[in-house]
Design an enzyme around this catalytic site. Structure first.
Site, PDB file in Angstrom:
ATOM      1  N   TYR A 156      18.353   3.650  28.113  1.00 25.99           N
ATOM      2  CA  TYR A 156      18.550   4.993  28.682  1.00 25.99           C
ATOM      3  C   TYR A 156      18.252   6.060  27.619  1.00 25.99           C
ATOM      4  CZ  TYR A 156      21.311   9.103  30.106  1.00 25.99           C
ATOM      5  OH  TYR A 156      21.735  10.376  30.388  1.00 25.99           O
ATOM      6  N   VAL A 164      25.751  17.737  37.736  1.00 25.80           N
ATOM      7  CA  VAL A 164      25.292  19.019  37.183  1.00 25.80           C
ATOM      8  C   VAL A 164      24.513  19.806  38.243  1.00 25.80           C
ATOM      9  CG1 VAL A 164      23.813  20.078  35.407  1.00 25.80           C
ATOM     10  CG2 VAL A 164      25.292  18.142  34.813  1.00 25.80           C
TER      11      VAL A 164
HETATM   12  N1  LIG Z   1      26.593  11.869  33.138  1.00 26.56           N
HETATM   13  C1  LIG Z   1      26.695  11.958  31.810  1.00 26.56           C
HETATM   14  O1  LIG Z   1      27.707  11.565  31.220  1.00 26.56           O
HETATM   15  C2  LIG Z   1      25.591  12.588  31.006  1.00 26.56           C
HETATM   16  C3  LIG Z   1      25.714  12.627  29.608  1.00 26.56           C
HETATM   17  C4  LIG Z   1      24.696  13.223  28.866  1.00 26.56           C
HETATM   18  C5  LIG Z   1      23.592  13.753  29.501  1.00 26.56           C
HETATM   19  N2  LIG Z   1      23.480  13.673  30.839  1.00 26.56           N
HETATM   20  C6  LIG Z   1      22.278  14.224  31.473  1.00 26.56           C
HETATM   21  O2  LIG Z   1      22.667  15.330  32.278  1.00 26.56           O
HETATM   22  C7  LIG Z   1      21.797  15.435  33.406  1.00 26.56           C
HETATM   23  C8  LIG Z   1      22.601  15.508  34.677  1.00 26.56           C
HETATM   24  O3  LIG Z   1      23.360  14.317  34.786  1.00 26.56           O
HETATM   25  P1  LIG Z   1      24.525  14.126  35.875  1.00 26.56           P
HETATM   26  O4  LIG Z   1      25.734  13.696  35.151  1.00 26.56           O
HETATM   27  O5  LIG Z   1      24.554  15.291  36.773  1.00 26.56           O
HETATM   28  O6  LIG Z   1      23.926  12.840  36.605  1.00 26.56           O
HETATM   29  P2  LIG Z   1      24.187  12.300  38.071  1.00 26.56           P
HETATM   30  O7  LIG Z   1      25.468  12.830  38.605  1.00 26.56           O
HETATM   31  O8  LIG Z   1      23.966  10.837  37.997  1.00 26.56           O
HETATM   32  O9  LIG Z   1      23.019  12.986  38.897  1.00 26.56           O
HETATM   33  C9  LIG Z   1      21.692  12.596  38.715  1.00 26.56           C
HETATM   34  C10 LIG Z   1      20.921  13.070  39.910  1.00 26.56           C
HETATM   35  O10 LIG Z   1      19.586  12.584  39.746  1.00 26.56           O
HETATM   36  C11 LIG Z   1      19.168  12.138  41.001  1.00 26.56           C
HETATM   37  N3  LIG Z   1      18.124  11.131  40.931  1.00 26.56           N
HETATM   38  C12 LIG Z   1      18.192   9.876  40.422  1.00 26.56           C
HETATM   39  N4  LIG Z   1      17.023   9.250  40.627  1.00 26.56           N
HETATM   40  C13 LIG Z   1      16.221  10.129  41.267  1.00 26.56           C
HETATM   41  C14 LIG Z   1      14.908  10.075  41.758  1.00 26.56           C
HETATM   42  N5  LIG Z   1      14.169   8.977  41.662  1.00 26.56           N
HETATM   43  N6  LIG Z   1      14.400  11.176  42.363  1.00 26.56           N
HETATM   44  C15 LIG Z   1      15.131  12.305  42.505  1.00 26.56           C
HETATM   45  N7  LIG Z   1      16.387  12.405  42.082  1.00 26.56           N
HETATM   46  C16 LIG Z   1      16.925  11.326  41.452  1.00 26.56           C
HETATM   47  C17 LIG Z   1      20.391  11.538  41.677  1.00 26.56           C
HETATM   48  O11 LIG Z   1      20.143  11.514  43.046  1.00 26.56           O
HETATM   49  P3  LIG Z   1      21.078  10.733  44.074  1.00 26.56           P
HETATM   50  O12 LIG Z   1      22.288  11.655  44.223  1.00 26.56           O
HETATM   51  O13 LIG Z   1      20.242  10.633  45.296  1.00 26.56           O
HETATM   52  O14 LIG Z   1      21.402   9.427  43.425  1.00 26.56           O
HETATM   53  C18 LIG Z   1      21.450  12.527  41.245  1.00 26.56           C
HETATM   54  O15 LIG Z   1      21.565  13.571  42.166  1.00 26.56           O
HETATM   55  C19 LIG Z   1      20.853  14.236  33.313  1.00 26.56           C
HETATM   56  O16 LIG Z   1      19.660  14.632  32.703  1.00 26.56           O
HETATM   57  C20 LIG Z   1      21.584  13.264  32.404  1.00 26.56           C
HETATM   58  O17 LIG Z   1      20.693  12.410  31.737  1.00 26.56           O
HETATM   59  C21 LIG Z   1      24.468  13.119  31.627  1.00 26.56           C
END
Ligand SMILES: NC(=O)c1ccc[n+]([C@@H]2O[C@H](COP(=O)([O-])OP(=O)(O)OC[C@H]3O[C@@H](n4cnc5c(N)ncnc54)[C@H](OP(=O)(O)O)[C@@H]3O)[C@@H](O)[C@H]2O)c1
Length: 301
Positions: free
Chosen positions: A124, A12
């Site tokens: 989670y 995202v």
């Molecule tokens: N993925 C899904 O299916 C899903 C479903 C429902 C809701 N969501 C929510 O949507 C939002 C975006 O998710 P996404 O799918 O884009 O997730 P993602 O691709 O896993 O990206 C998460 C990001 O958070 C970063 N991160 C993790 N630990 C961190 C830390 N300690 N400090 C700083 N950054 C950190 C990661 O950094 P690195 O790149 O360095 O690892 C990554 O860039 C989140 O709030 C998630 O909970 C996701």
């Protein structure tokens, strides 16, 4: 508008870099500049930049690993988020934050609304719910956008996993008794940008908009239906696959045990978001087709 974007390298976050750019001055941070496991570091970054809007796309998203790392999931998804919200309140700004269908246990028949009581069934989900509550508790203006089944052309996600498996295996067995809406990171980012634009230009809207919203593509499917579309589209675009859509077979959740339990029903009602912000949410298939086409094209070139 001065915006601080956290988690700029995630699915995202990456799309937000693009979608937020026309709104003004964007400061993008990855884990390197703002480690969400270190609340003090995040506070420092917010104070230095002093943005009007913080968009937090960073999260601990390893759903199964969270079962054995609950403290870390809680720190990143809740504690630091609370700190962030307190800083945003101090700045009289807006916080945009993302949450998940996993705040629900999936036992409700039909679509979940924002009024339904959350009851997460895994670590989670509990950490994400605690994050939502920390924002409410801090009292800053916020948009907490709950989404589900996120995919993009980059990052680790279901579409990319299915494409890889379809190249390697003659048959795939995919869960058919969990339903939800696959939602592209692109759609989430575009709706976020549109919502922020509307908030900046409509004071009446800004006065009443703070709260939680469901943001998912329209329609519904199972993981099995989703996987079949991915394989069918890849085949249509000429990808070299070992499997076919017919050889993507349905299985039940019990046949594919995972450390964290998932909700059987992840359907989220989006009426509140559509009504207040006047957005249209396209069918989930539209963006799945786009992303598969992009991934196959990339592979060929
Ligand atoms: N993925 C899904 O299916 C899903 C479903 C429902 C809701 N969501 C929510 O949507 C939002 C975006 O998710 P996404 O799918 O884009 O997730 P993602 O691709 O896993 O990206 C998460 C990001 O958070 C970063 N991160 C993790 N630990 C961190 C830390 N300690 N400090 C700083 N950054 C950190 C990661 O950094 P690195 O790149 O360095 O690892 C990554 O860039 C989140 O709030 C998630 O909970 C996701």
């Amino acid at each position: 508008m001065k915006i601080l974007l956290l988690g700029a390298n995630g699915q995202v976050g990456w799309e937000l870099q693009r979608a937020l750019a026309p709104l003004g001055e964007i400061h993008c941070c990855t884990r390197l500049e703002a480690d969400m496991a270190c609340p003090a570091a995040v506070r420092k970054v917010v104070r230095e930049i002093a943005p009007q809007v913080v968009v937090n796309a960073a999260a601990y998203t390893a759903v199964d690993r969270a079962e054995t790392e609950p403290e870390r999931a809680m720190l990143i998804n809740a504690e630091t988020v609370g700190e962030l919200a307190a800083e945003v309140r101090r700045l009289h700004g807006w916080l945009v934050h993302y949450s998940t269908d996993y705040v629900f246990d999936g036992s409700k028949p039909g679509y979940y609304t924002e009024e339904d009581l959350p009851a997460p069934g895994n670590v989670y989900g509990r950490s994400k719910l605690a994050g939502e509550q920390a924002i409410e508790g801090a009292g800053c203006r916020h948009l907490t956008l709950r989404t589900s089944w996120v995919f993009a052309a980059r990052g680790g996600n279901f579409v990319r996993t299915i494409l890889r498996l379809a190249r390697e295996r003659e048959q795939l067995r995919v869960i058919a008794d969990q339903v939800g809406a696959p939602t592209s990171a692109e759609l989430i980012a575009d709706v976020t940008a549109l919502a922020l634009y509307r908030l900046a230009n409509d004071k009446d809207l800004a006065d009443r908009a703070s709260g939680t919203y469901h943001l998912v593509a329209s329609g519904e499917t199972s993981w099995h239906g989703y996987a079949r579309l991915v394989v069918a589209e890849a085949q249509r675009h000429g990808a070299e696959l070992k499997t076919t859509p017919e050889r993507v077979l349905p299985i039940s959740t019990t046949e594919y045990p995972l450390p964290a339990s998932r909700p059987a029903n992840s359907r989220l009602d989006t009426q509140k978001l559509r009504n207040l912000f006047g957005v249209t949410l396209p069918p989930w298939q539209t963006q799945v087709k786009r992303v598969v086409s992009e991934l196959v094209w990339r592979e060929k070139t």
